[in-house]
Design an enzyme around this catalytic site. Structure first.
Site, PDB file in Angstrom:
ATOM      1  N   ASP A 108       0.848  -1.204   0.000  1.00  0.00           N
ATOM      2  CA  ASP A 108       0.000   0.000   0.000  1.00  0.00           C
ATOM      3  C   ASP A 108       0.882   1.251   0.000  1.00  0.00           C
ATOM      4  OD1 ASP A 108      -3.085  -0.789   1.000  1.00  0.00           O
ATOM      5  OD2 ASP A 108      -1.580  -2.180   1.720  1.00  0.00           O
ATOM      6  N   ASP A 111      -6.514   5.137  -4.329  1.00  0.00           N
ATOM      7  CA  ASP A 111      -6.404   3.972  -3.448  1.00  0.00           C
ATOM      8  C   ASP A 111      -5.334   3.083  -4.075  1.00  0.00           C
ATOM      9  OD1 ASP A 111      -6.577   1.725  -1.877  1.00  0.00           O
ATOM     10  OD2 ASP A 111      -8.762   1.741  -1.763  1.00  0.00           O
ATOM     11  N   LEU A 146      -3.966   0.336  -3.188  1.00  0.00           N
ATOM     12  CA  LEU A 146      -4.193  -1.110  -3.127  1.00  0.00           C
ATOM     13  C   LEU A 146      -5.549  -1.337  -2.475  1.00  0.00           C
ATOM     14  CD1 LEU A 146      -1.558  -3.799  -1.979  1.00  0.00           C
ATOM     15  CD2 LEU A 146      -4.022  -4.142  -1.984  1.00  0.00           C
ATOM     16  N   THR A 203      -6.871  -4.691   0.532  1.00  0.00           N
ATOM     17  CA  THR A 203      -5.644  -5.056   1.257  1.00  0.00           C
ATOM     18  C   THR A 203      -5.805  -6.351   2.040  1.00  0.00           C
ATOM     19  OG1 THR A 203      -4.992  -2.738   1.448  1.00  0.00           O
ATOM     20  CG2 THR A 203      -3.969  -4.277   2.978  1.00  0.00           C
ATOM     21  N   THR A 220     -20.191  -6.527   0.261  1.00  0.00           N
ATOM     22  CA  THR A 220     -18.989  -6.645   1.082  1.00  0.00           C
ATOM     23  C   THR A 220     -18.739  -8.070   1.546  1.00  0.00           C
ATOM     24  OG1 THR A 220     -17.895  -5.814   3.091  1.00  0.00           O
ATOM     25  CG2 THR A 220     -20.288  -6.045   3.179  1.00  0.00           C
ATOM     26  N   HIS A 236     -17.491  -6.570   5.833  1.00  0.00           N
ATOM     27  CA  HIS A 236     -18.145  -5.528   6.640  1.00  0.00           C
ATOM     28  C   HIS A 236     -19.658  -5.728   6.677  1.00  0.00           C
ATOM     29  CE1 HIS A 236     -14.277  -3.667   5.554  1.00  0.00           C
ATOM     30  NE2 HIS A 236     -14.384  -3.011   6.688  1.00  0.00           N
TER      31      HIS A 236
END
Length: 311
Positions: free
Chosen positions: A53, A119, A121, A124, A196, A199
């Site tokens: 990242d 962004d 990466l 992640t 998702t 999440h």
């Protein structure tokens, strides 16, 4: 450089971003090869940052700054962790650049009007777990608070096909064209929703249930989810949660809209991308592939879900 200096700023910026995102993908693969990912936790155990990242962001921001010194760049990893060094600068003119046509209404922008959301990466957690097809590099271009251009690079595209060339870069300009892939329609007669992987919540699940999907694909990365819409593998991306940020959605939104799709928050409002906008998309995301009835899906989202997500 194959793109003339006299070309519109947006053409040059998208074209350069394609090359820079591809180089960031190379950086990400090289760090994975070395085996030490340098993982640190950010806000939680589910919110990770790796050396990939940090190094990819250094590459993207330093390279864009060198080419376009007056644009505003906002990166996911902040500045403290990713201080730019001259060694991280990549010159996109060393590559054969894609020829990007700029729509007439966007052809006279100045650098000072541009905000780039990065962004380095996306996905992640999936990167650290070896789910490499979920990983993307995102460079989103905004002006006047709207997403107008974007680049999605998939560093590990084809990784499950030994002998194939790794990586693919897709780009688009709203009101213009999409390059780097063929846009495919999702299958008729069924509804496939992507959402998702990590999440989930009752609010997220209530929103998904309300649209009555035939199949739900739970995957990582906003970039990857929108790629599923572009590839015809899903009709709808539903995320009734404040979990993603502007750098997750700016590039995917621009490419999706260039392809005829729609991306809004869960209430149907436009997501603002000006430099002063809050980084968090606190009112969630609803995205639909080209040809889908976005307004119909918005109406199906329960009011209690919309009320739970306040700006």
């Amino acid at each position: 450089m194959s793109l003339a200096q006299g070309a519109p700023l947006l053409s040059r910026l998208v074209s350069s971003s394609v090359a820079i995102a591809s180089q960031a993908g190379h950086v990400i693969r090289e760090i994975m090869k070395k085996g030490d990912l340098g993982i640190v936790e950010k806000e939680s155990v589910r919110d990770l940052q790796t050396e990939a990242d940090r190094a990819a962001q250094r590459c993207i921001i330093s390279s864009l700054n060198k080419c376009f010194p007056k644009i505003t760049i906002i990166g996911e990893e902040g500045e403290d962790e990713t201080k730019v060094t001259s060694g991280s600068i990549f010159d996109p003119s060393t590559m054969s650049l894609v020829d990007v046509t700029c729509p007439a209404h966007l052809s006279s922008m100045a650098e000072e009007e541009v905000v780039v959301w990065v962004d380095p990466l996306d996905g992640t957690a999936e990167y650290t777990q070896g789910l490499l097809d979920h990983v993307t590099v995102l460079i989103g271009i905004a002006s006047g608070g709207k997403a107008i251009g974007g680049v999605i690079h998939q560093p590990y595209y084809n990784y499950q096909n030994p002998g194939s060339e790794l990586g693919r870069t897709v780009w688009g300009i709203v009101g213009g064209e999409v390059g780097g892939m063929k846009i495919l329609p999702p299958p008729e007669g069924k509804l496939i929703v992507t959402t998702t992987r990590s999440h989930s919540s009752s609010t997220v699940n209530d929103a998904i249930s309300a649209v009555s999907p035939d199949e739900v694909l739970r995957v990582g990365g906003a970039g990857h989810k929108v790629m599923l819409l572009l590839e015809g593998k899903a009709h709808l991306y539903v995320f009734a949660s404040p979990g993603c940020k502007k750098w997750d959605t700016c590039a995917p939104q621009a490419i999706l809209e260039a392809a005829g799709g729609i991306l809004t928050d869960i209430q149907g409002n436009a997501i603002p991308y000006d430099a002063s906008a809050p980084h968090r998309n606190s009112t969630g995301v609803l995205a639909s592939a080209a040809g889908q009835k976005h307004e119909v899906y918005l109406e199906q989202i329960p009011q209690h879900v919309k009320d739970n997500l306040k700006a």
